[in-house]
Motif scaffolding. Structure first.
Motif, PDB file in Angstrom:
ATOM      1  N   VAL A   7       0.838  -1.204   0.000  1.00  0.00           N
ATOM      2  CA  VAL A   7       0.000   0.000   0.000  1.00  0.00           C
ATOM      3  C   VAL A   7       0.873   1.255   0.000  1.00  0.00           C
ATOM      4  CG1 VAL A   7      -1.633   1.335   1.370  1.00  0.00           C
ATOM      5  CG2 VAL A   7      -2.009  -1.094   1.041  1.00  0.00           C
ATOM      6  N   LEU A   8       1.906   1.260   0.827  1.00  0.00           N
ATOM      7  CA  LEU A   8       2.798   2.424   0.875  1.00  0.00           C
ATOM      8  C   LEU A   8       3.491   2.638  -0.461  1.00  0.00           C
ATOM      9  CD1 LEU A   8       4.365   1.996   4.412  1.00  0.00           C
ATOM     10  CD2 LEU A   8       2.639   3.644   3.710  1.00  0.00           C
ATOM     11  N   GLU A  54      -7.712  11.286  -4.024  1.00  0.00           N
ATOM     12  CA  GLU A  54      -9.166  11.388  -3.950  1.00  0.00           C
ATOM     13  C   GLU A  54      -9.681  10.219  -3.126  1.00  0.00           C
ATOM     14  OE1 GLU A  54     -12.953  11.786  -7.005  1.00  0.00           O
ATOM     15  OE2 GLU A  54     -10.988  11.259  -7.760  1.00  0.00           O
ATOM     16  N   LEU A  55     -10.535  10.507  -2.166  1.00  0.00           N
ATOM     17  CA  LEU A  55     -11.056   9.450  -1.314  1.00  0.00           C
ATOM     18  C   LEU A  55     -12.234   8.764  -1.984  1.00  0.00           C
ATOM     19  CD1 LEU A  55     -10.987  10.949   2.275  1.00  0.00           C
ATOM     20  CD2 LEU A  55      -9.472   9.270   1.278  1.00  0.00           C
ATOM     21  N   ASN A  56     -12.121   7.469  -2.102  1.00  0.00           N
ATOM     22  CA  ASN A  56     -13.237   6.620  -2.503  1.00  0.00           C
ATOM     23  C   ASN A  56     -13.141   5.358  -1.663  1.00  0.00           C
ATOM     24  OD1 ASN A  56     -11.271   5.010  -3.754  1.00  0.00           O
ATOM     25  ND2 ASN A  56     -11.544   6.057  -5.703  1.00  0.00           N
ATOM     26  N   LYS A  57     -13.969   4.390  -1.916  1.00  0.00           N
ATOM     27  CA  LYS A  57     -13.995   3.205  -1.063  1.00  0.00           C
ATOM     28  C   LYS A  57     -12.665   2.465  -1.095  1.00  0.00           C
ATOM     29  CE  LYS A  57     -16.633  -0.887  -0.004  1.00  0.00           C
ATOM     30  NZ  LYS A  57     -17.723  -1.773  -0.362  1.00  0.00           N
ATOM     31  N   ILE A 115      -9.845   4.494   0.761  1.00  0.00           N
ATOM     32  CA  ILE A 115     -10.077   4.493   2.212  1.00  0.00           C
ATOM     33  C   ILE A 115      -9.673   3.150   2.808  1.00  0.00           C
ATOM     34  CG2 ILE A 115     -11.877   4.517   3.986  1.00  0.00           C
ATOM     35  CD1 ILE A 115     -13.219   6.753   2.436  1.00  0.00           C
ATOM     36  N   ASN A 116      -9.991   2.046   2.123  1.00  0.00           N
ATOM     37  CA  ASN A 116      -9.581   0.728   2.615  1.00  0.00           C
ATOM     38  C   ASN A 116      -8.060   0.593   2.627  1.00  0.00           C
ATOM     39  OD1 ASN A 116     -12.181  -0.118   3.078  1.00  0.00           O
ATOM     40  ND2 ASN A 116     -12.409  -1.049   1.065  1.00  0.00           N
ATOM     41  N   MET A 117      -7.389   1.132   1.611  1.00  0.00           N
ATOM     42  CA  MET A 117      -5.925   1.075   1.590  1.00  0.00           C
ATOM     43  C   MET A 117      -5.339   1.939   2.704  1.00  0.00           C
ATOM     44  SD  MET A 117      -4.707   0.760  -2.340  1.00  0.00           S
ATOM     45  CE  MET A 117      -5.485   2.187  -3.010  1.00  0.00           C
ATOM     46  N   LEU A 118      -5.942   3.096   2.965  1.00  0.00           N
ATOM     47  CA  LEU A 118      -5.469   3.950   4.050  1.00  0.00           C
ATOM     48  C   LEU A 118      -5.636   3.269   5.407  1.00  0.00           C
ATOM     49  CD1 LEU A 118      -6.776   7.429   2.921  1.00  0.00           C
ATOM     50  CD2 LEU A 118      -4.403   6.710   3.053  1.00  0.00           C
ATOM     51  N   ARG A 119      -6.706   2.522   5.574  1.00  0.00           N
ATOM     52  CA  ARG A 119      -6.922   1.808   6.832  1.00  0.00           C
ATOM     53  C   ARG A 119      -5.896   0.696   7.031  1.00  0.00           C
ATOM     54  NH1 ARG A 119     -13.309   1.826   6.372  1.00  0.00           N
ATOM     55  NH2 ARG A 119     -13.669   3.874   7.294  1.00  0.00           N
ATOM     56  N   ILE A 120      -5.455   0.076   5.943  1.00  0.00           N
ATOM     57  CA  ILE A 120      -4.432  -0.963   6.047  1.00  0.00           C
ATOM     58  C   ILE A 120      -3.127  -0.362   6.547  1.00  0.00           C
ATOM     59  CG2 ILE A 120      -2.974  -2.505   4.662  1.00  0.00           C
ATOM     60  CD1 ILE A 120      -5.464  -3.071   2.955  1.00  0.00           C
ATOM     61  N   ALA A 121      -2.768   0.800   6.030  1.00  0.00           N
ATOM     62  CA  ALA A 121      -1.490   1.425   6.373  1.00  0.00           C
ATOM     63  C   ALA A 121      -1.615   2.438   7.503  1.00  0.00           C
ATOM     64  CB  ALA A 121      -0.916   2.104   5.135  1.00  0.00           C
ATOM     65  N   GLU A 122      -2.736   2.477   8.179  1.00  0.00           N
ATOM     66  CA  GLU A 122      -2.994   3.513   9.177  1.00  0.00           C
ATOM     67  C   GLU A 122      -1.975   3.593  10.314  1.00  0.00           C
ATOM     68  OE1 GLU A 122      -6.996   5.654  10.610  1.00  0.00           O
ATOM     69  OE2 GLU A 122      -7.011   3.471  10.582  1.00  0.00           O
ATOM     70  N   PRO A 123      -1.393   2.498  10.794  1.00  0.00           N
ATOM     71  CA  PRO A 123      -0.395   2.651  11.864  1.00  0.00           C
ATOM     72  C   PRO A 123       0.865   3.397  11.419  1.00  0.00           C
ATOM     73  CG  PRO A 123      -1.163   0.390  11.760  1.00  0.00           C
ATOM     74  CD  PRO A 123      -1.736   1.108  10.584  1.00  0.00           C
ATOM     75  N   TYR A 124       1.100   3.496  10.125  1.00  0.00           N
ATOM     76  CA  TYR A 124       2.324   4.100   9.620  1.00  0.00           C
ATOM     77  C   TYR A 124       2.124   5.465   8.976  1.00  0.00           C
ATOM     78  CZ  TYR A 124       3.903  -0.617  10.367  1.00  0.00           C
ATOM     79  OH  TYR A 124       4.194  -1.814  10.945  1.00  0.00           O
TER      80      TYR A 124
END
Length: 126
Positions: A21-22, A37-40, A43-52
Motif C-alpha cells: 500500500v505504501l 481522492e477518497l473513494n472506497k 479508504i480501505n488502503m489507508l486503513r491498512i497502512a494507518e499505523p504508519y
C-alpha cells in the motif's frame, strides 16, 4: 513479483500488505505526502497502512503553501522546481484550464473535475 521502491530505499520491518500500500501511494520515504481522492478503495488502503501514516482533510491555505514551498513538477520524468507559473501553465493550461499555482491548489482542494491530472503533475511532497 518483487516490489522495490525507487532509489534503493526499502521500507523495513513492515508487513507485506502495508508495504504494498505504501508503495502504491509512493510513500517510500519518511515525511512524504500526497493528495489523493477518497473513494472506497483508497479508504480501505489507508486503513491498512494507518499505523504508519496519518491522513485527513486539508485546508485551502496549507495546500497552496505546500505547493508553493515543496511542490516539484514532473517534466520528462525529471524533477523541476516550481519556480514560476510558466511550468504549470505549459503542462496543464490547454487541456485542463489550470494556469497557475493558485488554480492548481484550488483544483486539488475542491477535488474538481480535473483532480486526477492536478496531483499527478507533482512529485510526492517532502
Amino acid at each position: 513479483m518483487k516490489l522495490r521502491p525507487q532509489n534503493g530505499f526499502c521500507i523495513n520491518k513492515v508487513a507485506p500488505k502495508v508495504r504494498k500500500v505504501l508503495l502504491w501511494f509512493h510513500l517510500c520515504h519518511i515525511n512524504n505526502g500526497l493528495f489523493i481522492e477518497l473513494n472506497k478503495a483508497t479508504i480501505n488502503m489507508l486503513r491498512i497502512a494507518e499505523p504508519y501514516i496519518t491522513w485527513g482533510y486539508p485546508n485551502r491555505i496549507p495546500v497552496r503553501e505546500l505547493i508553493y514551498k515543496r511542490g516539484i513538477v514532473k517534466r520528462n520524468h525529471q524533477r523541476v522546481p516550481n519556480s514560476d507559473n510558466f511550468v504549470i501553465e505549459r503542462k496543464l493550461h490547454k487541456a485542463h484550464d489550470i494556469q497557475c499555482v493558485d488554480y492548481l491548489a484550488h483544483e486539488i482542494f475542491t477535488v474538481g473535475s480535473h483532480f486526477k491530472k492536478a496531483p499527478n503533475l507533482l512529485w510526492p511532497l517532502r
